[in-house]
Design a protein around this motif. Sequence first.
Motif, PDB file in Angstrom:
ATOM      1  N   ALA A 108      -6.189  -0.877  -1.593  1.00 59.93           N
ATOM      2  CA  ALA A 108      -5.799   0.073  -2.636  1.00 59.93           C
ATOM      3  C   ALA A 108      -7.003   0.505  -3.461  1.00 59.93           C
ATOM      4  O   ALA A 108      -7.068   1.642  -3.937  1.00 59.93           O
ATOM      5  CB  ALA A 108      -4.728  -0.533  -3.542  1.00 59.93           C
ATOM      6  N   LEU A 128      -0.787  -0.851  -8.496  1.00 61.66           N
ATOM      7  CA  LEU A 128       0.055  -1.576  -7.540  1.00 61.66           C
ATOM      8  C   LEU A 128       1.348  -2.070  -8.186  1.00 61.66           C
ATOM      9  O   LEU A 128       2.366  -2.227  -7.510  1.00 61.66           O
ATOM     10  CB  LEU A 128      -0.718  -2.766  -6.958  1.00 61.66           C
ATOM     11  CG  LEU A 128      -1.839  -2.453  -5.968  1.00 61.66           C
ATOM     12  CD1 LEU A 128      -2.637  -3.699  -5.652  1.00 61.66           C
ATOM     13  CD2 LEU A 128      -1.277  -1.843  -4.684  1.00 61.66           C
ATOM     14  N   LEU A 173       0.849  -1.191   0.000  1.00 65.11           N
ATOM     15  CA  LEU A 173       0.000   0.000   0.000  1.00 65.11           C
ATOM     16  C   LEU A 173       0.884   1.240   0.000  1.00 65.11           C
ATOM     17  O   LEU A 173       0.561   2.250   0.629  1.00 65.11           O
ATOM     18  CB  LEU A 173      -0.929  -0.010   1.220  1.00 65.11           C
ATOM     19  CG  LEU A 173      -2.263   0.748   1.094  1.00 65.11           C
ATOM     20  CD1 LEU A 173      -3.120   0.157  -0.027  1.00 65.11           C
ATOM     21  CD2 LEU A 173      -3.023   0.706   2.407  1.00 65.11           C
ATOM     22  N   GLY A 174       2.015   1.125  -0.711  1.00 66.15           N
ATOM     23  CA  GLY A 174       2.944   2.247  -0.701  1.00 66.15           C
ATOM     24  C   GLY A 174       3.416   2.517   0.718  1.00 66.15           C
ATOM     25  O   GLY A 174       3.635   1.602   1.511  1.00 66.15           O
ATOM     26  N   ILE A 198       1.807   4.636  -3.730  1.00 64.83           N
ATOM     27  CA  ILE A 198       1.414   3.320  -4.241  1.00 64.83           C
ATOM     28  C   ILE A 198       1.890   3.145  -5.677  1.00 64.83           C
ATOM     29  O   ILE A 198       2.483   2.125  -6.046  1.00 64.83           O
ATOM     30  CB  ILE A 198      -0.121   3.154  -4.160  1.00 64.83           C
ATOM     31  CG1 ILE A 198      -0.558   2.961  -2.709  1.00 64.83           C
ATOM     32  CG2 ILE A 198      -0.573   1.951  -5.000  1.00 64.83           C
ATOM     33  CD1 ILE A 198      -2.038   2.817  -2.521  1.00 64.83           C
TER      34      ILE A 198
END
Length: 418
Positions: A63, A79, A23-24, A381
């Motif tokens: 996300a 992603l 999720l970054g 992300i």
Amino acid sequence: MVDQIAITRTVRVAAGVFAPGHLGELTQFIPFEMVDEILAATRRTQQRIRLLPARVVVYLVLAGCLFAELGYGQVWRKLTAGLAGLDLAEPSSGTLREARQRLGSAPLRALFDLLRGPAVTTANHAVRWRGLLVAAIDGTTMSVADAEAVRARYRKQRGNHGGAGYPALRLSVLLTCGTRSIIDAVFGPISTGELDQAHTLARSLRAGMLLLADRNYAAADLITTLAATKADLLIRCKNGRRLPVITRYRDGSWLSTIGTLRVRVIDAQITIRTSDGTRTSGYRLITTLLDPHTHPAGELIKLYHRRWEIETAYLEIKSSILGGRVLRARTPDGVDQEIYALLTVYQALRTAMTDATDSQPATNPDRASFTTALHTARDQITNATGVIADTVIDLVGAIGRAVLAHLLPDRRIRVKPG
């Protein structure tokens, strides 16, 4: 099993088929180990390693909340956009749908239950009043997909002109004022009223909390339930409500009773001066804080305006994150999955924002821009950055730096008290 780390340029993610599961920078608030433990506890860990492991699907659903305008195939591409050079799957929309259905809602509910609660902060001036943690409760409605399976649980609302709109659910939240982090939440069909949901949310009230609520919550049986938790209350009621006068105090408030519960009643006259002129209106508050010396009426009147912070939180969820869109899910369990994911993402963003403002002493968390945090998180992300913390942990991070660079001015008191 701890996954090895794949390194591509400056990008550091999980190895192999687990790489798209991130999720970054928000992954640091929802780390791999946390997700794996929840999957094990809810018995959703895959029996064999697929091209879409359960952990990856959890992050895909999360996300999806940050990219509400995109289909899940496009979310997948977000992603994987920063993972050039890795041999990754390109699942079809049908494969992604089947993976989400296989995952179910239980892991997302467990994840939200783990993350919910007041955000940790040193800014006591922003979250507490005279030692009490200030919280607010309120409800809202959200539109869900007009699909046959969804309509079996969520009915349509009637339109203003006789037509029916989308099916809808009712969401009620108990919120920490100041950081606007979620303490607890409950949702269900709109046939379940806000007061019924408030009875459920009473499970998360504790001594040392002060609950703000509007006049919809002034029902005698609900007030009794809320007061039984030992939390203190500050609730608006109808101006014409007849309440017996037991003792009058010098500040204009008086001691009264609702059922067997002793309360203090405060009548307020609020005058607002704007470019359109001057307007004066009155409203009545009831509180379980009975001592006018330790809890002055004037301060309580001003404090009540902070109830509007929960309205702002709903705006951030429904407008900033969702952009006013209908939820994607087309099954009841999918709706559960999406709502819990949405609340989890909101909570993670609020935690990142609080960490940022906490890094600058005396900075009010209320000055952090939710929109700035949201768009920066989306960028992280796409770039797959900040997924795994370095040896020297950056407590602020890219999201926090963006928030601090775009602090909002101090908020003004709302014109309408609610």
